[in-house]
Design an enzyme around this catalytic site. Structure first.
Site, PDB file in Angstrom:
ATOM      1  N   SER A 110       0.840  -1.183   0.000  1.00  0.00           N
ATOM      2  CA  SER A 110       0.000   0.000   0.000  1.00  0.00           C
ATOM      3  C   SER A 110       0.881   1.242   0.000  1.00  0.00           C
ATOM      4  O   SER A 110       1.781   1.367   0.810  1.00  0.00           O
ATOM      5  CB  SER A 110      -0.898  -0.005   1.237  1.00  0.00           C
ATOM      6  OG  SER A 110      -1.668   1.171   1.285  1.00  0.00           O
ATOM      7  N   GLY A 111       0.636   2.149  -0.959  1.00  0.00           N
ATOM      8  CA  GLY A 111       1.446   3.351  -1.086  1.00  0.00           C
ATOM      9  C   GLY A 111       2.573   3.217  -2.079  1.00  0.00           C
ATOM     10  O   GLY A 111       3.363   4.151  -2.235  1.00  0.00           O
ATOM     11  N   THR A 115      -2.199   2.399  -7.958  1.00  0.00           N
ATOM     12  CA  THR A 115      -3.319   3.103  -8.589  1.00  0.00           C
ATOM     13  C   THR A 115      -2.835   4.051  -9.677  1.00  0.00           C
ATOM     14  O   THR A 115      -3.408   4.108 -10.766  1.00  0.00           O
ATOM     15  CB  THR A 115      -4.106   3.877  -7.516  1.00  0.00           C
ATOM     16  OG1 THR A 115      -4.602   2.958  -6.528  1.00  0.00           O
ATOM     17  CG2 THR A 115      -5.288   4.609  -8.138  1.00  0.00           C
ATOM     18  N   ASN A 160      -0.519   5.909   2.793  1.00  0.00           N
ATOM     19  CA  ASN A 160      -0.877   6.338   1.446  1.00  0.00           C
ATOM     20  C   ASN A 160      -2.006   7.352   1.549  1.00  0.00           C
ATOM     21  O   ASN A 160      -2.997   7.115   2.237  1.00  0.00           O
ATOM     22  CB  ASN A 160      -1.329   5.126   0.606  1.00  0.00           C
ATOM     23  CG  ASN A 160      -1.492   5.490  -0.853  1.00  0.00           C
ATOM     24  OD1 ASN A 160      -1.311   6.630  -1.245  1.00  0.00           O
ATOM     25  ND2 ASN A 160      -1.837   4.506  -1.662  1.00  0.00           N
ATOM     26  N   SER A 163      -5.172   5.652  -0.766  1.00  0.00           N
ATOM     27  CA  SER A 163      -5.098   4.194  -0.714  1.00  0.00           C
ATOM     28  C   SER A 163      -6.410   3.575  -1.188  1.00  0.00           C
ATOM     29  O   SER A 163      -7.498   3.988  -0.771  1.00  0.00           O
ATOM     30  CB  SER A 163      -4.811   3.728   0.716  1.00  0.00           C
ATOM     31  OG  SER A 163      -4.804   2.326   0.792  1.00  0.00           O
ATOM     32  N   SER A 164      -6.321   2.617  -2.093  1.00  0.00           N
ATOM     33  CA  SER A 164      -7.510   1.907  -2.563  1.00  0.00           C
ATOM     34  C   SER A 164      -7.987   0.964  -1.467  1.00  0.00           C
ATOM     35  O   SER A 164      -7.276   0.033  -1.091  1.00  0.00           O
ATOM     36  CB  SER A 164      -7.192   1.117  -3.838  1.00  0.00           C
ATOM     37  OG  SER A 164      -6.796   1.965  -4.879  1.00  0.00           O
ATOM     38  N   GLY A 377      -2.602  -3.413  -1.751  1.00  0.00           N
ATOM     39  CA  GLY A 377      -1.338  -4.114  -1.568  1.00  0.00           C
ATOM     40  C   GLY A 377      -1.247  -4.778  -0.200  1.00  0.00           C
ATOM     41  O   GLY A 377      -2.156  -4.696   0.634  1.00  0.00           O
ATOM     42  N   GLU A 379      -0.545  -5.393   3.524  1.00  0.00           N
ATOM     43  CA  GLU A 379      -0.656  -4.429   4.624  1.00  0.00           C
ATOM     44  C   GLU A 379      -0.214  -5.058   5.938  1.00  0.00           C
ATOM     45  O   GLU A 379      -0.652  -6.167   6.284  1.00  0.00           O
ATOM     46  CB  GLU A 379      -2.100  -3.924   4.749  1.00  0.00           C
ATOM     47  CG  GLU A 379      -2.549  -3.087   3.559  1.00  0.00           C
ATOM     48  CD  GLU A 379      -3.931  -2.508   3.748  1.00  0.00           C
ATOM     49  OE1 GLU A 379      -4.633  -2.971   4.674  1.00  0.00           O
ATOM     50  OE2 GLU A 379      -4.313  -1.601   2.986  1.00  0.00           O
TER      51      GLU A 379
END
Length: 1123
Positions: A110-111, A115, A160, A163-164, A377, A379
């Site tokens: 994540s980050g 995306t 992030n 973040s999605s 992603g 985590e």
């Protein structure tokens, strides 16, 4: 215009090593140093063969301009410096040119920039594919769908800012030309728990803040504590989101409804409960401030009493019994949070479906598909719960498919192709996936089993079950696990378990696992939402409909996500994979900072070094013999232009001719393997040079052919021009000779003429002299004779004058005498006339006075009538029967005469008009008159048929060879030949039939084959029924007991109903001498075999325009919907 040249290729003038397959020496330290060196020089992309490594720069770089897009367009993957555009172009060209479905898997923490990477891939594909109004609209909708989903599905986390919090997989569909047709989006496990609770330092979904940005700054600071900069940023994002929704296809009412649902979710958080004790000692909850509830009810149009009861009571159904229990404060808060989470989650799913409706492909042609996977992603937070467990499970599956499709596939292909290489051991995370998803003793299976188990179920009982089943697993640790070594590991609490993922160890808090997996929403709340007047909210809760109550327990969140992941993996395995491995350089989300320890951790769990070793131990490029030979055959004289032997032999001859070192390639069973990319570049350069030589040769041959053609054309033109010039010169020379001859001839003829003229003039002078002498002599003689005649004439004139005077005097005396005599006779006649008049007046004076008035009246009346008739003669209207003009009446006493004259004149001109008709026209007007008597003011369809001529033979059977067989089978004269729709007696569907009417029979024939299906004598037709509305349905009733009535009456639909019914009526009357009964009613009965069925005509809105539809409702009713 030639393509712009770029400064460098993959191997030349590069910072560090662009493809880590070429890195020397290869180890973890050099790998990280190479990434850092490139990162420091803004080179964020690096290759591992065909895999792209992307390091998040946390800032904007000028490497995504339209010029860059053109640089990488239609270029070889290794031709330019590493870039995400190179992989996008390779995937797009493989899809367009080789007809291979593609998928781009973007993985990382994540980050790490997943995306943004997916946005860059989509923007590149949109830039290089086709142009046009429709294509641009599709591209714009596909690109703008991302901001909409980001607003509702992304949030700021500690790692992030965007973040999605959901997984997104988009299939972009292309046509055979490579132009986008549309797309389909799939979403996976929205983190809906974030709606009611966020970890420390994180925010809720973006849309809540964007919605509040529309309020005043004071209110935002008061409710959110937001700064002015944040307010301006959210306001801009809100405008962008609204604009994106409009481009995707959301109408203004739809966008407003979505924001109303978001506002309702926000207001749900304002509801608070207080405890109250009942008489029976049980605790119940009440809403503290009902104004908050009232605002929600006004926003969603829900009855306040219904929603308040749903928050205070819970109804449980068991078999045929319903039990209503009160909710305490904790349960009420749980119900409120569950409603908020379900409302937002279902709204997000509705958004995805609505976007899919707008961006889906409108054509049904065969499509090529490129999938782009942008999913959360791996985590590892300070507090990891059920959501992190599910997210990390999905990343384990993605890592597994990467292992299967890349590392394992690489080794297996070499073994399959019989290529020798050094075996590389790698970690296969299938054992971790099995720990989580095993159907019998996996963690998800045990969690579902615990949720479905009767009795007391808590998170602690679930953990105890895990300790019993997974205690011996080498990747599972807990206080009761044999692998935990808890005596030395004090970081492992009692209410937690730890899983050693491929990315590292993750400690999960077991608290909330059971509730989040159950994801229960009380039925009372579902039914309350279904009763909402808000259309969107009502559609989100179909299970709340009391008519569709389902007592079956809904599937758990874990099982739903497991099924979705399995479907995703199956979909990815059917496509050609392309990998983008995203790396986060630091945890501070800051530019120019490269944390080697963090990057090293990501490199390890992503397995990047193992991937490099596989590529280095193997071969960087492979290709089947046939396409390889086809691509490079022009480099060898023996293989160009056609190789007649096996493709492998041709490739061997080609490589031997090019003198490529043997260690640089190997021959497999079906493919050629090239070890070093430089060898491939060398082949491409040779091919490019050879193609230029071939192009030069083609140009030379073409120019030679063009010059020879031009020379031959000039030669033929010269011959034609010379021939025409010689013809022109001879014609001009002939004209000169001819004109010279004419001049000579004219001079000779002139000399001869002048000579003859002189001779003629001499002769003429001689004759004129003699004539002049004779004239003078004759003149003298004539003058003498004239003088003698004058003297004689004078004497005779004197005598005549004297005689005339004497006769005149005598005549005047006689005239005077006659006048005197005439005067005397006239005077006598006048006196006699006056005397007779006096005598008559005296005799009739008494009669004249008595009858004077009557005589004067009759005379005056006679004169008025005479004048009226003369005026009518000049004012007569035209002879057209439809001309209603008529002169006005001058006098009141002539009213009856005026009307009678009008009637007589109309009858007379109608007779004159009828006398002009032929026999055929008379028959047509008789049929029209008969139709008027039958249907006028009774059938709504009649007025539209008045202007249509009755043709009868619409199919022209006598002229059409298609119906020759049908024509030969009918000996009688055909009165009507028309295609009608025969209504099926069983289901109300229609079938095309040819309707034929002869003098004695009614026949039905198949439209395609012309075969006669039914033949009904006219004596067996008893009645024709139809509705009074504007439709073409009619029923032909047959005599009971007749042979034709064995299957029952006929029900037809025709565009010429009035004509067919009229001709059937007249023909039946002519043959049977009996009038056919015509029944006009909106309900009538027809006989279908042994049953009587009611045909009912109703008014209704038609889906297919203005065409009536027929539907069989039951055994006794056939319903016709008329627009």
């Amino acid at each position: 215009m030639a393509k712009k040249e770029v400064k460098s290729s993959l191997l030349d003038n590069m910072i560090g090593v662009g493809d880590t397959v070429l890195l020397e020496p290869l180890n973890e330290e050099t790998f990280i140093d190479n990434l850092k060196k490139r990162f420091d020089h803004n080179e964020i992309y690096t290759y591992i063969g065909s895999v792209v490594i992307s390091v998040n720069p946390y800032r904007s770089l000028p490497i995504y301009s339209p010029e860059k897009v053109e640089d990488y367009r239609n270029r070889n993957f290794y031709e330019l410096s590493p870039h995400i555009f190179a992989l996008s172009d390779e995937a797009y060209r493989s899809l367009r040119d080789q007809d291979k479905d593609q998928c781009i898997l973007i993985t990382g923490e994540s980050g790490a920039g997943k995306t943004e990477a997916s946005k860059l891939v989509m923007s590149y594909v949109a830039a290089v594919c086709g142009k046009g109004a429709e294509v641009n609209q599709v591209k714009e909708q596909l690109l703008q769908s991302t901001p909409v989903l980001e607003a509702f599905g992304n949030a700021k986390t500690v790692r992030n800012d965007n973040s999605s919090r959901f997984g997104k997989y988009m299939d972009i569909e292309f046509d055979f030309k490579g132009d986008p047709l549309g797309g389909v989006i799939s979403n996976y496990l929205l983190e809906k728990s974030r709606v009611v609770k966020q970890p420390r330092g994180e925010r809720n979904f973006h849309v809540f803040y964007q919605l509040l940005s529309g309020a005043s700054e004071e209110l935002l600071r008061k409710s959110m504590g937001a700064s002015e900069e944040l307010l301006r940023k959210e306001n801009r994002c809100f405008s962008s989101s609204q604009n994106a929704m409009q481009i995707v296809g959301f109408s203004d009412p739809e966008a407003e409804s979505v924001l109303e649902v978001v506002a309702a979710v926000l207001k749900l958080g304002n509801i608070e409960f207080k405890p109250e004790s009942r008489m029976n000692g049980l605790d119940e909850s009440k809403i503290k401030d009902k104004n908050e509830l009232k605002e929600i009810c006004e926003l969603t149009s829900i009855d306040q009493v219904v929603l308040e009861r749903a928050f205070s009571f819970r109804t449980v159904e068991a078999k045929q019994e319903k039990v209503s229990t009160t909710l305490n404060v904790a349960q009420a808060y749980y119900a409120r949070d569950a409603l908020a989470k379900n409302l937002y989650s279902r709204l997000f799913s509705w958004l995805v479906n609505r976007i899919n409706e707008s961006i889906k492909a409108q054509t049904k042609v065969r499509k090529k598909v490129m999938g782009v996977l942008d999913i959360y992603g791996f985590e590892i937070f300070e507090d990891n719960s059920f959501e992190q467990f599910i997210i990390n499970y999905c990343n384990e599956k993605l890592q597994q498919i990467f292992i299967e499709l890349t590392l394992k596939e690489e080794q297996e292909e070499y073994i399959r192709e019989d290529i020798e290489w050094t075996h590389i051991d790698y970690f296969n995370n299938a054992i971790i996936c099995d720990l989580i998803e095993n159907n019998t003793n996996g963690i998800l299976a045990m969690l579902d089993e615990e949720c479905l188990r009767p009795g007391t179920v808590t998170d602690e009982t679930f953990l105890e079950k895990l300790n019993q089943v997974c205690a011996t697993h080498q990747h599972f640790e807990s206080r009761m696990s044999k692998c935990s070594r808890f005596l030395n590991d004090t970081t492992l609490p009692h209410s937690c378990f730890r899983i050693q993922h491929y990315a590292g160890k993750v400690l999960y808090q077991v608290e909330g696992f059971v509730d989040k997996n159950n994801d229960l929403l009380y039925r009372d709340l579902s039914q309350a939402m279904w009763k909402a007047g808000h259309a969107l909210i009502k559609s989100l809760f179909p299970e709340g409909n009391p008519a569709k109550v389902n007592l079956k327990r809904p599937p758990t969140a874990g099982s739903q996500f497991k099924a979705s992941v399995a479907t995703l993996m199956k979909n990815l395995q059917t496509k050609n994979p392309n990998y983008i491995r995203c790396i986060k350089p630091n945890d501070k989300k800051a530019a120019h900072i490269f944390s080697e320890s963090l990057v090293c951790h990501q490199i390890r769990y992503l397995g990047l070094l193992e991937n490099v070793r596989v590529r280095r131990a193997g071969y960087a490029f492979r290709q089947a013999y046939e396409p390889c030979l086809e691509r490079y055959k022009m480099l060898c004289k023996q293989t160009w232009p056609h190789w007649k032997g096996p493709a492998r032999s041709g490739v061997e001859v080609l490589f031997n001719e090019l003198e490529i070192p043997v260690e640089e390639y190997s021959f497999g069973r079906s493919k050629i393997f090239i070890r070093n990319p430089r060898t491939l570049f060398q082949l491409e350069d040779l091919r490019k040079q050879r193609l230029e030589d071939l192009a030069t040769l083609i140009q030379k041959i073409y120019r030679g052919w063009k010059c020879r053609t031009h020379f031959l054309l000039m030669k033929r033109s010269q011959v034609v021009i010379a021939a025409w010039y010689r013809r022109y010169a001879q014609q001009k020379r002939y004209q000169q000779i001819k004109s010279s001859a004419l001049v000579i001839q004219s001079y000779i003829r002139g000399w001869k003429a002048r000579k003859i003229l002189r001779e003629l003039k001499h002769q003429k002078r001689c004759k004129e002299a003699a004539t002049t002498i004779a004239a003078y002599w004759h003149g003298t003689q004539a003058r003498k004779e004239r003088r003698r005649l004058k003297d004689e004439a004078r004497n005779k004139h004197a005598i005549a004058v004297i005689w005339a005077f004497w006769l005149g005097s005598k005549a005047r005396r006689e005239l005077k005498r006659l006048k005197e005599e005439a005067r005397r006779k006239h005077a006598v006649a006048v006196i006699w006339a006056y005397w007779l008049g006096l005598k008559v007046r005296r005799e009739y004076r008494k009669f004249f006075r008595a009858n004077a008035g009557k005589k004067i009246y009759e005379f005056t009346l006679q004169r008025i009538v005479q004048k009226y008739l003369l005026e009518m003669k000049n004012k007569m209207p035209s002879l057209s029967p439809i001309d209603k003009n008529w002169p006005s009446r001058p006098y009141l006493f002539l009213d009856s005469t005026h009307k009678e004259l009008k009637r007589i004149f109309h009858l007379w001109r109608c007779k004159k008009y009828r006398d002009q008709f032929t026999d055929q026209q008379k028959l047509i007007y008789e049929e029209k008159l008969e139709a008027s008597e039958l249907f006028k003011d009774k059938k709504a369809l009649y007025p539209s048929s008045v202007g249509q001529p009755f043709q009868g033979a619409y199919l022209e059977i006598n002229k059409n060879p298609k119906y020759k067989k049908l024509k030969d089978a009918i000996e009688e004269k055909i009165i009507i030949a028309e295609v009608v729709n025969k209504i099926n007696r069983a289901n109300g569907k229609s079938t095309s039939r040819i309707f034929l009417l002869t003098n004695n029979n009614l026949l039905l024939a198949d439209q395609k084959s012309g075969q006669i299906k039914s033949e009904v004598p006219l004596v067996d037709v008893t009645k024709v029924s139809m509705s009074s509305q504007n439709d073409g349905f009619f029923a032909v009733h047959l005599k009971e007991g007749s042979e034709a009535a064995s299957k029952g009456d006929f029900l037809f639909s025709s565009d010429h109903l009035i004509e067919m019914a009229t001709k059937l009526y007249r023909t039946t009357l002519s043959q049977t001498k009996q009038k056919l009964n015509i029944e006009i009613s909106d309900e009538f009965l027809v006989q279908f075999r042994q049953d009587k069925v009611c045909v009912k005509f109703i008014q209704g809105n038609q889906k297919n325009g203005s065409v009536p539809t027929c539907k069989r409702k039951n055994n006794r009713l056939l319903e016709v919907a008329v627009p």
